[in-house]
Scaffold this active site. Structure first.
Site, mmCIF file in Angstrom:
data_model
loop_
_atom_site.group_PDB
_atom_site.id
_atom_site.type_symbol
_atom_site.label_atom_id
_atom_site.label_comp_id
_atom_site.label_asym_id
_atom_site.label_seq_id
_atom_site.Cartn_x
_atom_site.Cartn_y
_atom_site.Cartn_z
ATOM 1 N N GLY A 177 0.837 -1.193 0.000
ATOM 2 C CA GLY A 177 0.000 0.000 0.000
ATOM 3 C C GLY A 177 0.866 1.234 0.000
ATOM 4 C CG MET A 196 0.890 10.737 5.706
ATOM 5 S SD MET A 196 1.931 12.164 5.948
ATOM 6 C CE MET A 196 3.081 11.519 7.134
ATOM 7 C CE1 TYR A 224 0.711 -8.073 5.444
ATOM 8 C CE2 TYR A 224 0.063 -10.242 6.277
ATOM 9 C CZ TYR A 224 0.263 -9.370 5.216
ATOM 10 O OH TYR A 224 0.012 -9.787 3.933
ATOM 11 C CG ASP A 243 -7.586 8.943 3.886
ATOM 12 O OD1 ASP A 243 -8.464 9.165 3.027
ATOM 13 O OD2 ASP A 243 -6.485 8.429 3.616
ATOM 14 N N PRO A 284 -12.875 2.458 2.036
ATOM 15 C CG PRO A 284 -14.518 1.641 0.583
ATOM 16 C CD PRO A 284 -13.835 2.911 1.001
ATOM 17 C CB ALA A 285 -8.256 1.483 0.282
ATOM 18 C CG ASN A 286 -7.177 4.033 4.582
ATOM 19 O OD1 ASN A 286 -6.231 3.457 4.055
ATOM 20 N ND2 ASN A 286 -7.312 5.350 4.552
#
Length: 414
Positions: free
Chosen positions: A83, A87, A157, A198, A201-203
């Protein structure tokens, strides 16, 4: 330097051409490094010819030159990129110092970045994660600096899928139950005076056990600071899930997360984001989001008409004060929907409340209705028989009636 080129490429890949140029200008990199990054971006651009497969192959070979596998960050050896964002890049990493065997997700600030604002934000993210402890938020495991002085952080992880991909196979009620866990994690942040800023869905990854994990606090902010607003914050946003005040450079509050949660729920329930942009200029994106141009959820899925649509529309109001005041209110409405109770997002008229009552008390209501109907039927029959008897009495011959009356009088006298 090779890893730095790859990291810059990953940062810029998600940006529009104009934002890419501005980003590279802000990084203050040397001309040779910039040319390498721009070459990779050119390979990564959507192909317009029939040579799509060949171009993709060339891009993949170019990226192999900049693999980070040999790099070390303290006791960790970097693996694949999993990913990236405004940042830093996130890698799989293995602990190789011989103390313990451990696999982590390691986030690394670009080694050649000269922007003190990025470094300050990165260090702030580490501190934010260090203070958090919630089952649905990825844990910070370690933090440190590389030999070149660049900071890194090692996180739990999470092997899973983005929440929209995971929820695609769930029914509506299970989607909402999953989403409620995310709401509780965000409510925990707000209780600790933090705004994620922020949410998308990706987070939010969902592991094999079905537990969502909230990630990426790169532009999170404390409620008493002004970090994360303005042009710098906007450059790091994902427009499909960003609130109107964010894209307009306004103040970021808990209402910002509520809007983004509404956008995530919209995606889970409809399969589409409330806003969809394809190579549109920044001005058009800001205008669309601030103008509140959102397709009604029921236009995409008819079964959402009613309570769920009202909940989504309230969470996605353009004006922050018109949204849910707290995450708890959003949670309450979703739980009320699951229990067939009235929701605060809809006008509470008598007929609406009656329908909700009947919906959640169907069997008792049916029994009561049957009892009332039985009583009404019995009363109707009794009244009908009484009316029939009276009619027969009135229709009887006059002499019979007088005889009957006389007999009644004698009986009364006796």
């Amino acid at each position: 330097m090779q890893a730095y080129v790859e990291e810059l490429f990953h940062f810029a890949a998600d940006l529009s051409p104009a934002d890419r140029a501005r980003f590279l200008d802000e990084c203050e990199i040397d001309p040779a490094t910039r040319r390498e990054v721009e070459a990779l971006l050119a390979y990564d651009s959507p192909p317009t010819t029939s040579l799509e497969g060949e171009i993709r192959l060339v891009a993949e070979r170019a990226l192999e030159r900049f693999g980070p596998r040999s790099l070390r960050c303290g006791p960790y050896r970097l693996g694949d990129v999993i990913g990236w964002g405004g940042m830093g890049a996130v890698y799989t990493a293995e602990r190789v110092d011989g103390e313990i065997a451990q696999r982590v997700a390691l986030k690394l600030l670009p080694s050649g970045s000269n922007d003190p604002r990025l470094r300050q934000r990165f260090l702030a993210e580490r501190q934010i994660l260090a203070a958090l402890s919630h089952p649905n938020i990825a844990r910070l495991l370690d933090a440190g600096h590389r030999e070149d002085g660049q900071p890194y952080l090692a996180m739990e992880y999470v092997e899973g899928k983005p929440i929209d991909a995971y929820a695609a196979g769930l029914d509506l009620r299970r989607k909402i139950a999953l989403f409620l866990k995310v709401c509780h994690a965000v409510e925990y942040l707000h209780a600790n005076l933090l705004v994620h800023s922020d949410l998308k869905p990706a987070n939010i990854l969902v592991n094999a056990a079905g537990e969502p994990k909230l990630l990426d606090f790169g532009i999170a902010k404390t409620l008493h600071s002004d970090a994360g607003s303005g042009a710098e914050g906007m450059r790091m946003l994902t427009p499909e899930y960003a609130s109107p005040e964010q894209v307009a450079g306004g103040p970021v509050t808990t209402a910002t997360d509520i809007y983004s949660l509404g956008a995530v729920l919209y995606k889970l329930l409809t399969g589409s984001s409330p806003h969809r942009f394809e190579n549109e200029p920044a001005e058009a994106i800001v205008s669309a989001i601030c103008g509140g141009r959102i397709s009604p959820p029921s236009a995409l899925l008819e079964r959402l008409r009613g309570d769920l649509e009202a909940i989504l529309i309230k969470a996605l109001r353009t004006e922050p004060r018109e949204r849910y005041a707290t995450i708890a209110q959003l949670v309450e409405d979703l739980e009320n929907f699951l229990q067939s109770r009235p929701i605060r997002a809809r006008e509470r008229d008598v007929w609406y409340r009656t329908r909700k009552f009947l919906g959640r008390n169907r069997l008792p209501a049916m029994a009561a209705a049957f009892a009332v109907a039985s009583l009404a039927t019995g009363l109707t029959i009794a009244l009908r028989e009484r009316a029939g008897a009276r009619r027969r009495l009135l229709e009887a011959p006059h002499s019979n009636r007088r005889h009957t009356l006389g007999a009644n009088s004698i009986t009364s006298t006796s």
